[in-house]
Write a protein that holds these residues in place. Structure first.
Motif, mmCIF file in Angstrom:
data_model
loop_
_atom_site.group_PDB
_atom_site.id
_atom_site.type_symbol
_atom_site.label_atom_id
_atom_site.label_comp_id
_atom_site.label_asym_id
_atom_site.label_seq_id
_atom_site.Cartn_x
_atom_site.Cartn_y
_atom_site.Cartn_z
ATOM 1 N N THR A 38 0.833 -1.205 0.000
ATOM 2 C CA THR A 38 0.000 0.000 0.000
ATOM 3 C C THR A 38 0.868 1.256 0.000
ATOM 4 N N THR A 39 2.029 1.187 0.643
ATOM 5 C CA THR A 39 2.959 2.316 0.613
ATOM 6 C C THR A 39 3.481 2.543 -0.806
ATOM 7 N N ILE A 40 3.820 1.472 -1.491
ATOM 8 C CA ILE A 40 4.269 1.582 -2.880
ATOM 9 C C ILE A 40 3.152 2.148 -3.750
ATOM 10 N N ALA A 41 1.943 1.652 -3.578
ATOM 11 C CA ALA A 41 0.807 2.148 -4.373
ATOM 12 C C ALA A 41 0.622 3.649 -4.172
ATOM 13 N N ASP A 42 0.676 4.093 -2.923
ATOM 14 C CA ASP A 42 0.530 5.526 -2.649
ATOM 15 C C ASP A 42 1.637 6.340 -3.311
ATOM 16 N N ALA A 43 2.860 5.805 -3.306
ATOM 17 C CA ALA A 43 3.986 6.513 -3.911
ATOM 18 C C ALA A 43 3.900 6.519 -5.439
ATOM 19 N N LEU A 44 3.221 5.528 -6.022
ATOM 20 C CA LEU A 44 3.074 5.464 -7.471
ATOM 21 C C LEU A 44 1.978 6.384 -8.015
ATOM 22 N N ARG A 45 1.014 6.746 -7.198
ATOM 23 C CA ARG A 45 -0.132 7.538 -7.671
ATOM 24 C C ARG A 45 0.258 8.774 -8.487
ATOM 25 N N ASN A 57 6.712 -14.423 -10.718
ATOM 26 C CA ASN A 57 7.230 -15.189 -9.587
ATOM 27 C C ASN A 57 6.370 -14.856 -8.372
ATOM 28 N N LEU A 58 6.468 -15.648 -7.351
ATOM 29 C CA LEU A 58 5.585 -15.535 -6.198
ATOM 30 C C LEU A 58 5.707 -14.190 -5.484
ATOM 31 N N ASP A 59 6.937 -13.773 -5.168
ATOM 32 C CA ASP A 59 7.117 -12.537 -4.402
ATOM 33 C C ASP A 59 6.573 -11.325 -5.154
ATOM 34 N N ASP A 60 6.923 -11.215 -6.435
ATOM 35 C CA ASP A 60 6.457 -10.081 -7.221
ATOM 36 C C ASP A 60 4.945 -10.139 -7.430
ATOM 37 N N GLY A 61 4.427 -11.336 -7.630
ATOM 38 C CA GLY A 61 2.988 -11.496 -7.839
ATOM 39 C C GLY A 61 2.156 -11.091 -6.634
ATOM 40 N N VAL A 62 2.625 -11.412 -5.440
ATOM 41 C CA VAL A 62 1.902 -11.033 -4.219
ATOM 42 C C VAL A 62 1.892 -9.511 -4.073
ATOM 43 N N LEU A 63 3.039 -8.881 -4.275
ATOM 44 C CA LEU A 63 3.095 -7.416 -4.208
ATOM 45 C C LEU A 63 2.186 -6.789 -5.260
ATOM 46 N N ALA A 64 2.251 -7.311 -6.483
ATOM 47 C CA ALA A 64 1.448 -6.759 -7.575
ATOM 48 C C ALA A 64 -0.044 -6.867 -7.284
ATOM 49 N N VAL A 124 7.299 3.097 -19.585
ATOM 50 C CA VAL A 124 7.599 2.855 -18.175
ATOM 51 C C VAL A 124 7.664 4.221 -17.486
ATOM 52 N N VAL A 125 6.678 4.504 -16.628
ATOM 53 C CA VAL A 125 6.633 5.804 -15.947
ATOM 54 C C VAL A 125 7.274 5.753 -14.569
ATOM 55 N N ALA A 126 7.457 4.539 -14.023
ATOM 56 C CA ALA A 126 8.116 4.388 -12.724
ATOM 57 C C ALA A 126 8.577 2.947 -12.562
ATOM 58 N N VAL A 127 9.693 2.793 -11.859
ATOM 59 C CA VAL A 127 10.196 1.490 -11.461
ATOM 60 C C VAL A 127 10.011 1.426 -9.953
ATOM 61 N N ALA A 128 9.345 0.388 -9.482
ATOM 62 C CA ALA A 128 9.022 0.293 -8.058
ATOM 63 C C ALA A 128 9.606 -0.978 -7.453
ATOM 64 N N ALA A 129 9.979 -0.874 -6.175
ATOM 65 C CA ALA A 129 10.544 -2.019 -5.458
ATOM 66 C C ALA A 129 10.139 -1.956 -4.001
ATOM 67 N N ALA A 130 9.967 -3.116 -3.416
ATOM 68 C CA ALA A 130 9.673 -3.180 -1.985
ATOM 69 C C ALA A 130 10.937 -2.923 -1.176
ATOM 70 N N LEU A 131 12.058 -3.436 -1.674
ATOM 71 C CA LEU A 131 13.323 -3.311 -0.962
ATOM 72 C C LEU A 131 14.141 -2.174 -1.557
ATOM 73 N N PRO A 132 15.028 -1.578 -0.785
ATOM 74 C CA PRO A 132 15.853 -0.484 -1.310
ATOM 75 C C PRO A 132 16.637 -0.929 -2.544
ATOM 76 N N VAL A 133 16.906 0.033 -3.433
ATOM 77 C CA VAL A 133 17.665 -0.258 -4.649
ATOM 78 C C VAL A 133 19.071 0.314 -4.535
ATOM 79 N N THR A 134 19.971 -0.246 -5.310
ATOM 80 C CA THR A 134 21.371 0.190 -5.291
ATOM 81 C C THR A 134 21.589 1.317 -6.296
ATOM 82 N N ASP A 135 22.741 1.958 -6.193
ATOM 83 C CA ASP A 135 23.098 2.988 -7.164
ATOM 84 C C ASP A 135 23.167 2.411 -8.573
#
Length: 157
Positions: A38-45, A57-64, A124-135
């Motif tokens: 829900t935090t990701i969804a709010d940030a994507l709005r 895959n399972l992890d991405d599918g559950v988040l999606a 692609v208007v945004a790339v989203a992740a549950a976990l922090p991303v690297t440089d």
């Protein structure tokens, strides 16, 4: 839809719990998935996506599932078979894509996924992740906004 901001400490704990679930190769705790998604969804709005795209895959599918539910958007899955990528169902031409993953630790997939979506005439208007991303991931997205559940000083949210 969550209308109250989540305290940072509660969100950080949920991201940690989700990270442990991903690392242990299990689906994770439902409450953590809900909170992070829900935090990701709010940030994507603000980016006004019209579709959420994830690898199959399972992890991405559950988040999606939760992100798509919160944004009231369809989900498109990316399938890989013998090195060939396909979209199901294909996004409509002109679709505004939020490309979502639990983690983008393997940034080598990003250029191929973006090319596949561009071939489908989707933006692609945004790339989203549950976990922090690297440089390195930030460099791979080449100017596309990055949304994470756990913002850091280097990762826009």
């Amino acid at each position: 839809m969550n209308t109250h901001p989540t305290p940072a400490s509660q969100l950080a704990a949920a991201v940690d719990e989700l990270h442990q679930a991903v690392t242990a190769d299990r689906a994770g705790a439902a409450a953590a998935v809900e909170l992070v998604s829900t935090t990701i969804a709010d940030a994507l709005r603000p980016y006004t996506p019209t579709v959420v795209v994830v690898r199959d895959n399972l992890d991405d599918g559950v988040l999606a599932h939760v992100v798509s539910r919160e944004l009231d958007l369809p989900t498109v899955r990316i399938y890989e078979d013998s090195g060939l990528l396909s979209l199901s169902p294909p996004p409509a031409p002109g679709a505004r894509v939020a490309l979502l993953a639990a983690s983008w630790h393997d940034m080598s997939a990003l250029p191929a996924l973006r090319l596949l979506l561009a071939h489908a005439q989707a933006e692609v208007v945004a790339v989203a992740a549950a976990l922090p991303v690297t440089d390195a991931v930030l460099a791979a997205v080449d100017g596309t906004p990055v949304v994470t559940a756990a913002a850091s000083s280097r990762t826009p949210r």
